[in-house]
Design an enzyme around this catalytic site. Structure first.
Site, mmCIF file in Angstrom:
data_model
loop_
_atom_site.group_PDB
_atom_site.id
_atom_site.type_symbol
_atom_site.label_atom_id
_atom_site.label_comp_id
_atom_site.label_asym_id
_atom_site.label_seq_id
_atom_site.Cartn_x
_atom_site.Cartn_y
_atom_site.Cartn_z
ATOM 1 N N GLY A 88 12.861 32.109 47.439
ATOM 2 C CA GLY A 88 12.579 31.397 48.686
ATOM 3 C C GLY A 88 13.456 31.902 49.816
ATOM 4 O O GLY A 88 13.155 31.724 50.986
ATOM 5 N N HIS A 122 53.311 50.603 61.132
ATOM 6 C CA HIS A 122 54.360 49.651 60.786
ATOM 7 C C HIS A 122 54.353 48.502 61.777
ATOM 8 O O HIS A 122 54.223 48.757 62.972
ATOM 9 C CB HIS A 122 55.719 50.356 60.812
ATOM 10 C CG HIS A 122 56.861 49.426 60.545
ATOM 11 N ND1 HIS A 122 57.144 48.983 59.266
ATOM 12 C CD2 HIS A 122 57.754 48.841 61.375
ATOM 13 C CE1 HIS A 122 58.190 48.170 59.325
ATOM 14 N NE2 HIS A 122 58.578 48.061 60.592
ATOM 15 N N GLY A 133 38.146 33.702 31.302
ATOM 16 C CA GLY A 133 39.112 34.000 32.372
ATOM 17 C C GLY A 133 38.795 35.300 33.072
ATOM 18 O O GLY A 133 39.684 36.085 33.384
ATOM 19 N N GLY A 134 37.487 35.552 33.322
ATOM 20 C CA GLY A 134 37.077 36.722 34.109
ATOM 21 C C GLY A 134 37.148 36.392 35.588
ATOM 22 O O GLY A 134 37.815 35.434 35.997
ATOM 23 N N LEU A 184 38.281 32.751 37.322
ATOM 24 C CA LEU A 184 39.535 32.646 38.076
ATOM 25 C C LEU A 184 39.301 32.284 39.539
ATOM 26 O O LEU A 184 40.089 31.538 40.136
ATOM 27 C CB LEU A 184 40.331 33.943 37.947
ATOM 28 C CG LEU A 184 40.752 34.245 36.499
ATOM 29 C CD1 LEU A 184 41.436 35.604 36.412
ATOM 30 C CD2 LEU A 184 41.672 33.164 35.948
ATOM 31 N N ILE A 235 34.775 35.335 37.788
ATOM 32 C CA ILE A 235 34.168 34.060 38.196
ATOM 33 C C ILE A 235 35.083 32.901 37.807
ATOM 34 O O ILE A 235 35.374 32.018 38.609
ATOM 35 C CB ILE A 235 32.781 33.862 37.530
ATOM 36 C CG1 ILE A 235 31.795 34.856 38.115
ATOM 37 C CG2 ILE A 235 32.282 32.425 37.716
ATOM 38 C CD1 ILE A 235 30.367 34.691 37.644
ATOM 39 N N THR A 247 21.530 36.684 44.169
ATOM 40 C CA THR A 247 22.678 35.941 43.657
ATOM 41 C C THR A 247 23.832 36.004 44.646
ATOM 42 O O THR A 247 24.463 34.995 44.970
ATOM 43 C CB THR A 247 23.142 36.567 42.314
ATOM 44 O OG1 THR A 247 22.039 36.580 41.415
ATOM 45 C CG2 THR A 247 24.299 35.794 41.716
#
Ligand code: FAD
Ligand code: NAD
Length: 471
Positions: A39, A450, A185-186, A190, A188, A44
């Site tokens: 739609g 710097h 704990g990948g 984390l 997504i 994703t």
């Protein structure tokens, strides 16, 4: 192009891979159509991935910083309150303006957009079940499969997107839970752990492997990142496997087993996030109607030019091989159109950056130390801590380090790994250097402004063959 006629290119899937290929094809003068069933365009990434997660990460970071890190900076604020509804609205506004932007770009570049689900009828024909009802058919000289991926389910723990959520539910919780248990704990896991922990939830991450960050993160960097996230209040259970879940009580109860011989125990959470990876999505696509096969992990099989065994049907993005990343999907979409236009295209798979948008960010490109050890390559390492970088100090945001890996003999750059503020932007320099075949000395001899965080990369590069100045 006009409806009804045979297209030069029919694209199934309007995610990053598909929509970018569609725009490029339009620019190249192809008659192109893109079929998307959601739609909205953007897949994703724009709808339930990259974009909404970064909105929540950014705003939850601001909230957390105002609460816990403003007074020492000389900023005194009154009552700080979270308005979760407004936080979500800000996210939704970002998403809808970006997805509508793609619709505009489709019009601008002459891409025909069909809202509906595409199914192969034969090798040149795709049937569309239109979202508004009814059916239509498209014929394509070339067809591109770009149908993406979906969350891998956890056996026996059904995702209802309310109490047991995938990333999609975790991006839209209606209240801040007391407790959140994250399975996996990948990246997504984390990123979402960070969001909800900052907003006040007690978060525990259960990870099967001995390190966080999923595949691809350098072990030293993953350890440093974990230490920082732990200090922020996130609990970790590594080397721990979730065996089963029970949703019958007020809290969801998970049986967990230390993978390396610990004793079984259980852990409870008001909400459980399943983030154990994503899998290619080909449901309803009708691959069987054209005799196309997927491999043991569900990926559409292609050759090095993105061709399936029917050479005019190509495939890119999450639904086929390689890392599931938006920028990888985008560049593959572009490469396919170049193949069609000119006969060649290119993506350098050795040079795709990865970024985890926690605070601080983690970013990397090229090979990790563990990769190089496994390959038996002789390498040298230079590191530089942000605690010795003037800008990071000024910003009172100086946790983390830069690590540069170069070939022991030739000094050619092999990898850059960063945990630190702004790592996701800084990695672009390392990526460009790697793409151009730079040596670490090339980076070190390039003048860096710097005071900037990027001086930490320069000094880490220096440290591979000589000594850093400020550390
Ligand atoms: P998708 O974006 O999944 O798009 C495929 C589209 O095809 C979908 O919209 C689907 O509706 C449509 N479709 C499927 N079948 C059909 C059909 N038969 N007919 C019509 N349409 C169909 N990556 C990053 O690089 N950076 C990030 O920060 C990042 N954050 C993420 C956060 C989360 C929570 C998640 C889940 C993912 C994240 N990713 C991120 C990964 C990124 O979203 C994917 O790599 C990217 O979306 C892949 O693009 P794609 O076009 O291959 O597939
Ligand atoms: P992932 O593969 O990165 O991580 C999944 C983790 O779950 C792994 O560390 C794995 O060891 C663990 N795991 C698997 N089964 C388990 C079990 N039973 N118990 C405990 N732990 C278990 O997958 P993800 O985090 O779900 O992300 C999916 C994809 O989306 C990835 O390819 C990622 O690159 C992409 N993504 C990218 C970004 C970004 O670029 N910032 C953000 C989100 C997602």
């Amino acid at each position: 192009s006009e409806a009804g006629e045979e297209k030069d290119l029919v694209i199934i899937g309007g995610g990053v891979a598909g929509y970018v290929a569609a725009i490029k094809a339009g620019q190249e003068g192809f008659k192109v159509a893109c079929i998307e069933k959601r739609g909205t365009l953007g897949g994703t990434c724009l709808n339930v991935g990259c974009i909404p997660s970064k909105s929540l990460l950014n705003n939850s970071h601001l909230y957390h910083q105002i609460l816990h890190d403003s007074k020492p900076r000389g900023i005194e604020v009154g009552d700080v309150k979270l308005n979760l509804g407004q936080l979500m609205k800000s996210k939704d506004t970002a998403v809808s303006s970006l997805t509508k932007g793609i619709e505009f770009l489709f019009k601008k570049n002459g891409v025909e957009y069909h809202k509906g689900a595409g199914t192969f009828v034969d090798e040149h024909t795709v049937k569309i079940a239109l979202n508004d009802g009814g059916e239509t058919t498209l014929k394509g000289k070339n067809i591109l499969i770009a149908t993406g991926s979906e969350a891998t389910p956890f056996p026996g723990l059904e995702i209802d997107e309310k109490r047991v959520v995938s990333s999609t539910g975790a991006l839209s919780l209606e209240k801040v839970p007391e407790s959140l248990v994250v399975i996996g704990g990948g990246i997504i896991g984390l990123e979402m752990a960070s969001v909800w922990s900052r907003l006040g939830a007690k978060v525990t991450v259960v990870e099967f492997m001995g390190q966080i960050g999923g595949p691809g993160m350098d072990t030293e960097i993953a350890k440093a990142a974990q230490k920082i996230l732990k200090k922020q209040g996130i609990d970790f259970k590594l080397n721990t496997k979730v065996i089963s879940g029970d949703t019958s009580g007020d809290n969801i109860k998970l049986e967990i087993d230390a993978a390396k011989g610990g004793k079984p125990e259980s852990i409870e959470g008001e909400i459980v996030l399943v983030a154990i990876g994503r899998r290619p999505y080909t449901e309803g696509l009708g691959l069987e109607n054209i005799g196309l096969e997927v491999d043991e992990r569900g990926r559409v099989v292609i050759d090095s030019e993105y061709r399936t065994k029917h050479p005019h049907i190509r495939c890119v993005g999450d639904v086929t091989f390689g890392p599931m990343l938006a920028h990888k999907a985008e560049d593959e979409g572009l490469a396919v159109v170049e193949y069609l236009k000119k006969g060649y295209g290119h993506v350098n798979y050795g040079c795709i950056p990865g970024v985890m948008y926690t605070h601080p960010e983690v970013a990397w490109v090229g090979q990790t130390e563990q990769d190089l050890k496994a390959a038996g390559t002789a390498y040298k390492v230079g590191t530089f801590p942000f605690s010795a970088n003037s800008r990071a100090k000024t910003n009172v945001d100086s946790e983390g380090l830069v690590k540069v890996i170069a070939d022991a003999e030739t000094d050619r750059l092999l990898g850059v790994h960063i945990v630190g503020p702004g790592a996701g932007e800084m990695i672009a320099e390392g990526t460009l250097a790697l793409e151009y075949g730079a040596s670490s000395e090339d980076i070190a001899r390039t003048t860096h402004a710097h005071p900037t965080l990027s001086e930490a990369l320069k000094e880490a590069a220096m440290a591979t063959y000589n000594r850093a100045i400020h550390f």
